[in-house]
Design an enzyme around this catalytic site. Structure first.
Site, PDB file in Angstrom:
ATOM      1  N   ASP A  53       0.865  -1.178   0.000  1.00 49.00           N
ATOM      2  CA  ASP A  53       0.000   0.000   0.000  1.00 49.00           C
ATOM      3  C   ASP A  53       0.908   1.237   0.000  1.00 49.00           C
ATOM      4  O   ASP A  53       1.566   1.525   1.007  1.00 49.00           O
ATOM      5  CB  ASP A  53      -0.898  -0.042   1.241  1.00 49.00           C
ATOM      6  CG  ASP A  53      -1.793   1.188   1.323  1.00 49.00           C
ATOM      7  OD1 ASP A  53      -1.625   2.119   0.499  1.00 49.00           O
ATOM      8  OD2 ASP A  53      -2.647   1.229   2.230  1.00 49.00           O
ATOM      9  N   GLY A  78     -10.757   6.538 -11.369  1.00 46.15           N
ATOM     10  CA  GLY A  78     -11.769   5.841 -12.150  1.00 46.15           C
ATOM     11  C   GLY A  78     -12.364   6.810 -13.152  1.00 46.15           C
ATOM     12  O   GLY A  78     -11.829   7.902 -13.355  1.00 46.15           O
ATOM     13  N   CYS A 120      -7.252  16.196 -16.948  1.00 52.26           N
ATOM     14  CA  CYS A 120      -8.148  16.802 -15.942  1.00 52.26           C
ATOM     15  C   CYS A 120      -7.522  18.015 -15.260  1.00 52.26           C
ATOM     16  O   CYS A 120      -8.191  18.697 -14.483  1.00 52.26           O
ATOM     17  CB  CYS A 120      -8.522  15.785 -14.875  1.00 52.26           C
ATOM     18  SG  CYS A 120      -9.551  14.470 -15.504  1.00 52.26           S
ATOM     19  N   TYR A 149      -9.568  15.401  -8.028  1.00 50.28           N
ATOM     20  CA  TYR A 149      -8.586  14.634  -8.801  1.00 50.28           C
ATOM     21  C   TYR A 149      -7.642  15.533  -9.619  1.00 50.28           C
ATOM     22  O   TYR A 149      -6.426  15.363  -9.613  1.00 50.28           O
ATOM     23  CB  TYR A 149      -9.368  13.684  -9.710  1.00 50.28           C
ATOM     24  CG  TYR A 149      -8.556  12.844 -10.648  1.00 50.28           C
ATOM     25  CD1 TYR A 149      -7.841  11.739 -10.187  1.00 50.28           C
ATOM     26  CD2 TYR A 149      -8.527  13.120 -12.025  1.00 50.28           C
ATOM     27  CE1 TYR A 149      -7.109  10.948 -11.075  1.00 50.28           C
ATOM     28  CE2 TYR A 149      -7.810  12.333 -12.906  1.00 50.28           C
ATOM     29  CZ  TYR A 149      -7.101  11.248 -12.423  1.00 50.28           C
ATOM     30  OH  TYR A 149      -6.386  10.465 -13.305  1.00 50.28           O
ATOM     31  N   LYS A 153      -3.436  16.404  -9.215  1.00 48.21           N
ATOM     32  CA  LYS A 153      -2.512  16.136 -10.319  1.00 48.21           C
ATOM     33  C   LYS A 153      -1.679  17.388 -10.632  1.00 48.21           C
ATOM     34  O   LYS A 153      -0.470  17.304 -10.829  1.00 48.21           O
ATOM     35  CB  LYS A 153      -3.284  15.728 -11.586  1.00 48.21           C
ATOM     36  CG  LYS A 153      -3.951  14.363 -11.515  1.00 48.21           C
ATOM     37  CD  LYS A 153      -2.965  13.257 -11.788  1.00 48.21           C
ATOM     38  CE  LYS A 153      -3.592  11.890 -11.887  1.00 48.21           C
ATOM     39  NZ  LYS A 153      -2.645  10.811 -11.593  1.00 48.21           N
ATOM     40  N   ASN A 178      -7.612  10.300 -21.876  1.00 52.84           N
ATOM     41  CA  ASN A 178      -8.515   9.142 -22.087  1.00 52.84           C
ATOM     42  C   ASN A 178      -7.855   7.951 -22.768  1.00 52.84           C
ATOM     43  O   ASN A 178      -8.024   7.732 -23.972  1.00 52.84           O
ATOM     44  CB  ASN A 178      -9.736   9.550 -22.912  1.00 52.84           C
ATOM     45  CG  ASN A 178     -10.564  10.579 -22.201  1.00 52.84           C
ATOM     46  OD1 ASN A 178     -10.898  10.424 -21.041  1.00 52.84           O
ATOM     47  ND2 ASN A 178     -10.875  11.657 -22.884  1.00 52.84           N
ATOM     48  N   ARG A 284     -13.280  18.420 -24.992  1.00 51.76           N
ATOM     49  CA  ARG A 284     -11.840  18.368 -24.687  1.00 51.76           C
ATOM     50  C   ARG A 284     -11.104  17.662 -25.819  1.00 51.76           C
ATOM     51  O   ARG A 284     -11.562  16.648 -26.341  1.00 51.76           O
ATOM     52  CB  ARG A 284     -11.610  17.592 -23.382  1.00 51.76           C
ATOM     53  CG  ARG A 284     -10.143  17.395 -23.051  1.00 51.76           C
ATOM     54  CD  ARG A 284      -9.963  16.595 -21.782  1.00 51.76           C
ATOM     55  NE  ARG A 284     -10.314  17.364 -20.608  1.00 51.76           N
ATOM     56  CZ  ARG A 284     -10.625  16.816 -19.430  1.00 51.76           C
ATOM     57  NH1 ARG A 284     -10.650  15.509 -19.293  1.00 51.76           N
ATOM     58  NH2 ARG A 284     -10.917  17.588 -18.401  1.00 51.76           N
TER      59      ARG A 284
HETATM   60  P1  NAD Z   1      -5.909   1.980 -12.793  1.00 57.85           P
HETATM   61  O1  NAD Z   1      -6.917   2.313 -11.753  1.00 57.85           O
HETATM   62  O2  NAD Z   1      -6.203   0.845 -13.710  1.00 57.85           O
HETATM   63  O3  NAD Z   1      -4.498   1.699 -12.113  1.00 57.85           O
HETATM   64  C1  NAD Z   1      -4.066   2.334 -10.944  1.00 57.85           C
HETATM   65  C2  NAD Z   1      -3.522   1.263 -10.016  1.00 57.85           C
HETATM   66  O4  NAD Z   1      -3.061   1.905  -8.814  1.00 57.85           O
HETATM   67  C3  NAD Z   1      -4.582   0.242  -9.591  1.00 57.85           C
HETATM   68  O5  NAD Z   1      -4.194  -1.073  -9.945  1.00 57.85           O
HETATM   69  C4  NAD Z   1      -4.679   0.418  -8.091  1.00 57.85           C
HETATM   70  O6  NAD Z   1      -4.886  -0.802  -7.381  1.00 57.85           O
HETATM   71  C5  NAD Z   1      -3.314   1.010  -7.770  1.00 57.85           C
HETATM   72  N1  NAD Z   1      -3.347   1.663  -6.469  1.00 57.85           N
HETATM   73  C6  NAD Z   1      -4.346   2.446  -5.960  1.00 57.85           C
HETATM   74  N2  NAD Z   1      -4.074   2.774  -4.700  1.00 57.85           N
HETATM   75  C7  NAD Z   1      -2.870   2.208  -4.397  1.00 57.85           C
HETATM   76  C8  NAD Z   1      -2.070   2.183  -3.236  1.00 57.85           C
HETATM   77  N3  NAD Z   1      -2.467   2.819  -2.112  1.00 57.85           N
HETATM   78  N4  NAD Z   1      -0.911   1.503  -3.259  1.00 57.85           N
HETATM   79  C9  NAD Z   1      -0.519   0.840  -4.384  1.00 57.85           C
HETATM   80  N5  NAD Z   1      -1.247   0.824  -5.519  1.00 57.85           N
HETATM   81  C10 NAD Z   1      -2.409   1.494  -5.522  1.00 57.85           C
HETATM   82  O7  NAD Z   1      -5.646   3.331 -13.609  1.00 57.85           O
HETATM   83  P2  NAD Z   1      -4.834   3.573 -14.959  1.00 57.85           P
HETATM   84  O8  NAD Z   1      -5.820   3.938 -15.988  1.00 57.85           O
HETATM   85  O9  NAD Z   1      -3.892   2.471 -15.221  1.00 57.85           O
HETATM   86  O10 NAD Z   1      -4.045   4.908 -14.571  1.00 57.85           O
HETATM   87  C11 NAD Z   1      -2.651   4.957 -14.283  1.00 57.85           C
HETATM   88  C12 NAD Z   1      -2.227   6.393 -14.045  1.00 57.85           C
HETATM   89  O11 NAD Z   1      -2.566   7.209 -15.169  1.00 57.85           O
HETATM   90  C13 NAD Z   1      -2.892   7.064 -12.844  1.00 57.85           C
HETATM   91  O12 NAD Z   1      -1.999   7.964 -12.235  1.00 57.85           O
HETATM   92  C14 NAD Z   1      -4.019   7.837 -13.473  1.00 57.85           C
HETATM   93  O13 NAD Z   1      -4.443   8.914 -12.652  1.00 57.85           O
HETATM   94  C15 NAD Z   1      -3.362   8.311 -14.753  1.00 57.85           C
HETATM   95  N6  NAD Z   1      -4.331   8.658 -15.812  1.00 57.85           N
HETATM   96  C16 NAD Z   1      -5.025   7.679 -16.470  1.00 57.85           C
HETATM   97  C17 NAD Z   1      -5.916   8.045 -17.485  1.00 57.85           C
HETATM   98  C18 NAD Z   1      -6.683   7.018 -18.262  1.00 57.85           C
HETATM   99  O14 NAD Z   1      -7.394   7.389 -19.204  1.00 57.85           O
HETATM  100  N7  NAD Z   1      -6.585   5.726 -17.957  1.00 57.85           N
HETATM  101  C19 NAD Z   1      -6.106   9.390 -17.809  1.00 57.85           C
HETATM  102  C20 NAD Z   1      -5.400  10.350 -17.108  1.00 57.85           C
HETATM  103  C21 NAD Z   1      -4.491   9.981 -16.133  1.00 57.85           C
END
Ligand code: NAD
Length: 331
Positions: A53, A78, A120, A149, A153, A178, A284
């Site tokens: 964690d 999410g 975002c 969120y 960031k 996205n 966007r």
């Molecule tokens: P995701 O939710 O699939 O992956 C994030 C992972 O972080 C998850 O597996 C979760 O279990 C883990 N996590 C959460 N809390 C935790 C903790 N306390 N300790 C250890 N692990 C922890 O999301 P993603 O889409 O793979 O996103 C990855 C990164 O990209 C993130 O920083 C997200 O904010 C950023 N992001 C994603 C998108 C997108 O479209 N997917 C867009 C903008 C930014």
């Protein structure tokens, strides 16, 4: 033979982190993955996978030991339905994860650190129309980020700059627009629009209607996961320290997205609009001028191709689930 570079991918049990881990292992890196959970849909490719964690500082110290580079993807996040209704836990968890991880990386002598930011962070006042001007990196200020969120960031982007200037930690900051593709969450409340639409259409019969959040005229751009990991890698190998967009610059409406997925599924699908559901900004798109200049590259996989791969994967997963439960899915 040159020594193998050792890297940490945080969030390696999540969507982008899991794909990135595979990509880096294929490129010959030694990879440690860290997450609170293992990847949901297939085993990790990481050489070592630790369940930790990262809101806890001591776990961040353990995670960042003996690695040259950190790819920070762990986050509590999410789709719009989740981030609009969980602001306190999102800013709390992500602040702890990000501050503890960057500080542990510095203490453990990590050479390069990637922070994953988001579209975002861009101001609401630049995203009020469906036909918006694509967002350039400098449009982030004067700031009016997405509440919760987005502000976290934007703050962490600045922390990365301070750690570079004051502590000499080499940082990279990427703003995703996205990202979608197979092996991403498609149900349970954290899914994003492409996955949710694919799921709804896979579960619908020909000529059914599916629920659409808002009037469906809101616009976005969507980037396929393989392009995302390629872009991350290229950014890490570049010398560009300022935040940079990583996304497609083809903007479409949610209504068009639904029609595209329906065509892939070979179904005629109607739309039922729910105006009470969260919709995020009105429009966007990503301006990719800097991306092209810095990385000498831009995403290449078309939306149609990416959506087809994603739809077929989600439909397949739903069929597997239904077979286990003894039900029938129409896909
Ligand atoms: P995701 O939710 O699939 O992956 C994030 C992972 O972080 C998850 O597996 C979760 O279990 C883990 N996590 C959460 N809390 C935790 C903790 N306390 N300790 C250890 N692990 C922890 O999301 P993603 O889409 O793979 O996103 C990855 C990164 O990209 C993130 O920083 C997200 O904010 C950023 N992001 C994603 C998108 C997108 O479209 N997917 C867009 C903008 C930014």
């Amino acid at each position: 033979m040159a020594e193998q570079t050792r890297v940490l991918v945080t969030g390696a049990g999540g969507f982008i982190g899991h794909h990135l881990t595979k990509y880096l292992v294929d490129r010959g890196y030694w990879v440690r993955g860290v997450d609170t959970k293992e990847p949901e849909y297939e085993p990790t490719a990481a050489h070592e996978f630790k369940l930790l964690d990262l809101t806890e500082a001591r776990n961040c110290h353990e995670a960042t030991r003996n690695v040259d580079e950190v790819y920070g993807l762990a986050a509590n996040m999410g789709g719009i339905g989740f981030i609009e209704t969980n602001k306190a836990v999102i800013v709390r968890d992500n602040t702890f994860i990000n501050m503890h991880t960057i500080d542990a990386a510095r203490n453990n002598g990590v050479k390069r650190y990637l922070y994953t930011s988001s579209a975002c962070i861009y101001p609401g006042y630049k995203q009020k129309e469906t036909d918006v001007t694509p967002l350039r990196e400098e449009d982030a200020y004067p700031a009016d980020a997405e509440d919760g969120y987005g502000w976290e960031k934007l703050y962490m982007e600045r922390v990365c700059r301070h750690y570079t200037e004051d502590f000499g930690l080499d940082t990279r900051v990427v703003r995703f627009h996205n990202i979608f593709g197979p092996l991403g969450t498609y149900d349970g409340g954290r899914e994003k629009s492409p996955a949710a639409i694919c799921r709804k259409i896979a579960l619908a019969k020909d000529e059914d209607e599916i629920e659409v959040w808002g009037d469906g005229e809101q616009t976005r751009s969507y980037c396929y996961i393989d392009d995302c990991v390629e872009g991350i890698y290229r950014l890490m190998r570049s010398d560009h320290r300022e935040p940079i967009n990583l996304g497609q610059d083809r903007m479409i409406s949610i209504n068009e997205l639904v029609d595209m997925v329906a065509a892939i599924a070979g179904k005629k699908i109607g739309k039922q609009y729910d105006l009470t559901k969260p919709q995020g900004v009105r429009g966007r798109n990503s301006d990719n001028t800097r991306l092209r200049e810095v990385l000498k590259w831009e995403p290449t996989i078309s939306l149609e191709e990416g959506l087809a791969r994603t739809y077929h994967w989600i439909a397949g997963e739903l069929e597997k689930k239904a077979a286990t439960a003894g039900a029938v899915v129409v896909s």
